[in-house]
Design a protein around this motif. Structure first.
Motif, PDB file in Angstrom:
ATOM      1  N   GLY A 172     -16.970  19.315  16.954  1.00 44.38           N
ATOM      2  CA  GLY A 172     -18.268  18.838  17.206  1.00 44.38           C
ATOM      3  C   GLY A 172     -18.417  17.502  16.596  1.00 44.38           C
ATOM      4  O   GLY A 172     -17.290  16.901  16.112  1.00 44.38           O
ATOM      5  N   ASP A 173     -19.375  16.938  17.075  1.00 45.68           N
ATOM      6  CA  ASP A 173     -19.680  15.516  16.626  1.00 45.68           C
ATOM      7  C   ASP A 173     -20.473  15.597  15.435  1.00 45.68           C
ATOM      8  O   ASP A 173     -21.660  15.684  15.287  1.00 45.68           O
ATOM      9  CB  ASP A 173     -20.619  14.966  18.075  1.00 45.68           C
ATOM     10  N   ILE A 174     -19.822  15.090  14.678  1.00 49.01           N
ATOM     11  CA  ILE A 174     -20.285  14.790  12.993  1.00 49.01           C
ATOM     12  C   ILE A 174     -21.429  13.911  12.980  1.00 49.01           C
ATOM     13  O   ILE A 174     -22.362  14.320  12.215  1.00 49.01           O
ATOM     14  CB  ILE A 174     -19.013  14.203  12.303  1.00 49.01           C
ATOM     15  N   HIS A 175     -21.439  12.928  13.762  1.00 55.72           N
ATOM     16  CA  HIS A 175     -22.746  11.925  13.691  1.00 55.72           C
ATOM     17  C   HIS A 175     -23.876  12.443  14.515  1.00 55.72           C
ATOM     18  O   HIS A 175     -24.941  12.481  13.859  1.00 55.72           O
ATOM     19  CB  HIS A 175     -22.222  10.471  14.449  1.00 55.72           C
ATOM     20  N   LYS A 176     -23.837  13.363  15.381  1.00 54.68           N
ATOM     21  CA  LYS A 176     -24.943  13.992  16.010  1.00 54.68           C
ATOM     22  C   LYS A 176     -25.534  15.166  15.029  1.00 54.68           C
ATOM     23  O   LYS A 176     -26.634  15.326  14.818  1.00 54.68           O
ATOM     24  CB  LYS A 176     -24.423  14.573  17.398  1.00 54.68           C
ATOM     25  N   LEU A 195     -15.623  16.235  23.436  1.00 56.07           N
ATOM     26  CA  LEU A 195     -17.117  15.926  22.808  1.00 56.07           C
ATOM     27  C   LEU A 195     -17.992  15.935  24.217  1.00 56.07           C
ATOM     28  O   LEU A 195     -18.108  14.712  24.812  1.00 56.07           O
ATOM     29  CB  LEU A 195     -17.262  14.669  22.178  1.00 56.07           C
ATOM     30  N   GLY A 196     -18.384  17.116  24.666  1.00 54.00           N
ATOM     31  CA  GLY A 196     -19.132  16.994  25.929  1.00 54.00           C
ATOM     32  C   GLY A 196     -18.078  16.900  26.972  1.00 54.00           C
ATOM     33  O   GLY A 196     -17.053  16.918  26.871  1.00 54.00           O
ATOM     34  N   GLU A 197     -18.951  16.518  28.187  1.00 60.40           N
ATOM     35  CA  GLU A 197     -18.056  16.384  29.539  1.00 60.40           C
ATOM     36  C   GLU A 197     -17.369  14.943  29.626  1.00 60.40           C
ATOM     37  O   GLU A 197     -16.284  15.010  30.241  1.00 60.40           O
ATOM     38  CB  GLU A 197     -19.038  16.663  30.743  1.00 60.40           C
ATOM     39  N   ASP A 198     -17.690  13.923  29.039  1.00 57.51           N
ATOM     40  CA  ASP A 198     -17.492  12.714  29.177  1.00 57.51           C
ATOM     41  C   ASP A 198     -16.890  11.979  27.987  1.00 57.51           C
ATOM     42  O   ASP A 198     -16.881  10.534  28.219  1.00 57.51           O
ATOM     43  CB  ASP A 198     -18.754  11.756  29.961  1.00 57.51           C
ATOM     44  N   ARG A 199     -16.698  12.550  26.900  1.00 55.20           N
ATOM     45  CA  ARG A 199     -15.952  11.898  25.712  1.00 55.20           C
ATOM     46  C   ARG A 199     -14.958  12.581  25.185  1.00 55.20           C
ATOM     47  O   ARG A 199     -14.953  13.753  25.100  1.00 55.20           O
ATOM     48  CB  ARG A 199     -16.695  11.888  24.683  1.00 55.20           C
ATOM     49  N   PHE A 200     -13.829  11.821  24.798  1.00 56.74           N
ATOM     50  CA  PHE A 200     -12.626  12.379  24.175  1.00 56.74           C
ATOM     51  C   PHE A 200     -12.259  11.472  22.816  1.00 56.74           C
ATOM     52  O   PHE A 200     -12.134  10.414  23.180  1.00 56.74           O
ATOM     53  CB  PHE A 200     -11.401  12.301  25.288  1.00 56.74           C
ATOM     54  N   ARG A 201     -12.310  12.415  21.989  1.00 60.18           N
ATOM     55  CA  ARG A 201     -12.005  11.690  20.596  1.00 60.18           C
ATOM     56  C   ARG A 201     -10.613  11.798  20.280  1.00 60.18           C
ATOM     57  O   ARG A 201     -10.203  12.963  20.060  1.00 60.18           O
ATOM     58  CB  ARG A 201     -13.040  12.105  19.397  1.00 60.18           C
ATOM     59  N   VAL A 202      -9.791  10.790  19.969  1.00 59.00           N
ATOM     60  CA  VAL A 202      -8.700  10.761  19.180  1.00 59.00           C
ATOM     61  C   VAL A 202      -8.724  10.082  17.751  1.00 59.00           C
ATOM     62  O   VAL A 202      -9.167   8.909  17.811  1.00 59.00           O
ATOM     63  CB  VAL A 202      -7.404  10.098  19.959  1.00 59.00           C
ATOM     64  N   ALA A 203      -8.230  10.882  16.727  1.00 59.53           N
ATOM     65  CA  ALA A 203      -8.273  10.116  15.136  1.00 59.53           C
ATOM     66  C   ALA A 203      -7.127  10.674  14.633  1.00 59.53           C
ATOM     67  O   ALA A 203      -6.643  11.592  14.662  1.00 59.53           O
ATOM     68  CB  ALA A 203      -9.765  10.561  14.685  1.00 59.53           C
ATOM     69  N   GLY A 204      -6.994   9.687  13.499  1.00 59.51           N
ATOM     70  CA  GLY A 204      -5.950  10.048  12.572  1.00 59.51           C
ATOM     71  C   GLY A 204      -5.358   8.921  11.739  1.00 59.51           C
ATOM     72  O   GLY A 204      -6.164   7.631  11.729  1.00 59.51           O
TER      73      GLY A 204
END
Length: 425
Positions: free
Chosen positions: A194-198, A308-317
């Motif tokens: 999920g989106d931590i900021h939201k 994240l939803g239909e139009d965002r893809f998060r990659v982190a590390g």
């Protein structure tokens, strides 16, 4: 009513404020930014990942750190420039290796318990944060990594988290968009993203509805306690420093918790470990179809993903030991973009938003939750790379400690009043 200050408006501060408000306390939250969740809680990997509960206090971490020290695009990068803070932190980190298994099991227990709180709060407050309950798939390219994951799975099982091994064919069935050759994987169906900021902003509004006083643009510079009252000094750009007085304080200030703890006579040896993320905007139908729905964790590159939803893809590390440095380095962002191009070639990476944040890490990789030396000082900080995953349960834990102390104080007052009445009689 007992007045309590919360210092820090990230995920731990906001969850703590909410948990205390639900217990009837008068809560004031201080945040130095204009909004909640503007630092480490802004654009993390998005995983609510009990399956990532393995602590880093393993000999292999030191070996990899030394191996990668001079490689700018390495998953783990340590600036060789010495500082007392860094040296003392690593000394404690190595001393904590004996508790590697114990702390991994305990972290898994906390992560599993955190889910019921977070999901219940989100449902009660109707918070939309792009929650996706489709599990997390750990991917491995060689037998060595896969075998280590099997040992970790045994520890996670002791913490109450089941996950199971999957073949390359099963991996493809779980996430058809994943390209490349793999030895195998481990799948945790109960994990989510999920989106931590939201979420943090949604919960901050819910806390405000419960009566929490949220003070943004408030740069706390000093906290002092005399065991009875807490005085908080706040600097202002256009006015003299103001001082606020409360019965108690909970420090939830991320990497700044180290400084505030020192002012309060406590030692909370948090080091700022920088992590990076990219948010890929999926602006076309092919990119949306080519991005994964299931969250991934690549143990070799130390990268995690979230849809994240239909139009965002998060990659982190990645992990960078470079002090209180928030610079976004191109040579640290490039490996993330390259990874997307290799693993998900149908995603168009023309529109990528980079970000960096400082994880507040304790040497033993365990959060500091509970009382300080002063009777009215508490901490909920030092969650490292699992702040999003653990925040709801540690907020509930520290709120219980605060409530228990308040109850004990009331009982003492009542007992004293009763004894005084008997003497008077």
């Amino acid at each position: 009513m007992k007045t309590i200050a919360i210092v820090g408006g990230g995920i731990t501060g906001v969850t703590t404020a909410y948990a205390l408000a639900k217990r009837g306390f008068s809560v004031t939250l201080f945040e130095r930014h204009r909004y909640a969740a503007m630092e480490t809680s802004f654009a993390n990997g998005g995983q609510l990942s009990a399956s990532n509960a393995e602590v880093w206090t393993h000999p292999s971490t030191i070996i990899k750190g030394l191996k990668w020290m001079l490689k700018s695009d390495a998953p783990l990068l340590v600036n060789p420039k010495p500082s007392w803070h860094k040296i003392s932190w690593f000394a404690e980190f190595m001393a904590s290796m004996t508790a590697y298994e114990k702390n991994t099991i305990e972290t898994a227990k906390l992560a599993v318990a955190a889910r019921q709180h977070l999901f219940a709060w989100a449902e009660a407050e109707n918070i939309d944060f792009d929650l996706k309950k489709q599990g997390i798939l750990h991917i491995y390219r060689d037998k060595k990594g896969f075998d280590h994951a099997g040992k970790v799975s045994e520890m996670l099982a002791k913490g109450g988290l089941p996950r199971h091994a999957v073949t390359p064919e099963e991996m493809k069935a779980i996430e058809p968009t994943l390209a490349g050759q793999y030895y195998g994987g481990y799948f945790t169906e109960s994990d989510s993203t999920g989106d931590i900021h939201k979420f943090t902003n949604g919960l901050a509004m819910a806390a405000k509805r419960l009566g929490v006083r949220t003070l943004y643009d408030q740069d706390v510079t000093n906290i002092q306690s005399d065991n009875n009252q807490v005085k908080i000094s706040v600097a202002h750009s256009d006015a003299p420093t103001s001082i606020h007085t409360f019965d108690s304080v909970v420090v939830c200030a991320g990497v700044a918790s180290n400084q505030f703890a020192s002012q309060l006579g406590d030692r909370v040896n948090i080091y700022p470990v920088k992590g990076y993320s990219i948010t890929v905007n999926l602006n076309d139908a092919e990119s949306q179809a080519g991005a994964p729905q299931v969250s991934l964790l690549d143990d070799e590159t130390k990268l995690v993903t979230s849809r994240l939803g239909e139009d965002r893809f998060r990659v982190a590390g990645t992990a960078e030991f470079n002090g209180y440095n928030r610079d976004i380095r191109a040579d640290r962002i490039k490996p993330l973009v390259d990874w997307v191009n290799q693993c998900f070639p149908k995603i168009n990476t023309r529109s990528v938003v980079p970000w960096a944040g400082l994880r507040p890490m304790m040497p033993n990789m365990m959060p500091r939750v509970g009382r300080g030396k002063a009777a009215n000082v508490f901490y909920n900080t030092g969650h490292g790379h699992l702040g999003w995953t653990l925040s709801a349960v540690t907020a509930d834990m520290v709120a219980e400690v605060v409530a228990a102390q308040a109850s004990a104080e009331r009982a003492t007052i009542i007992s004293g009043s009763t004894n005084l009445a008997r003497v008077s009689t």
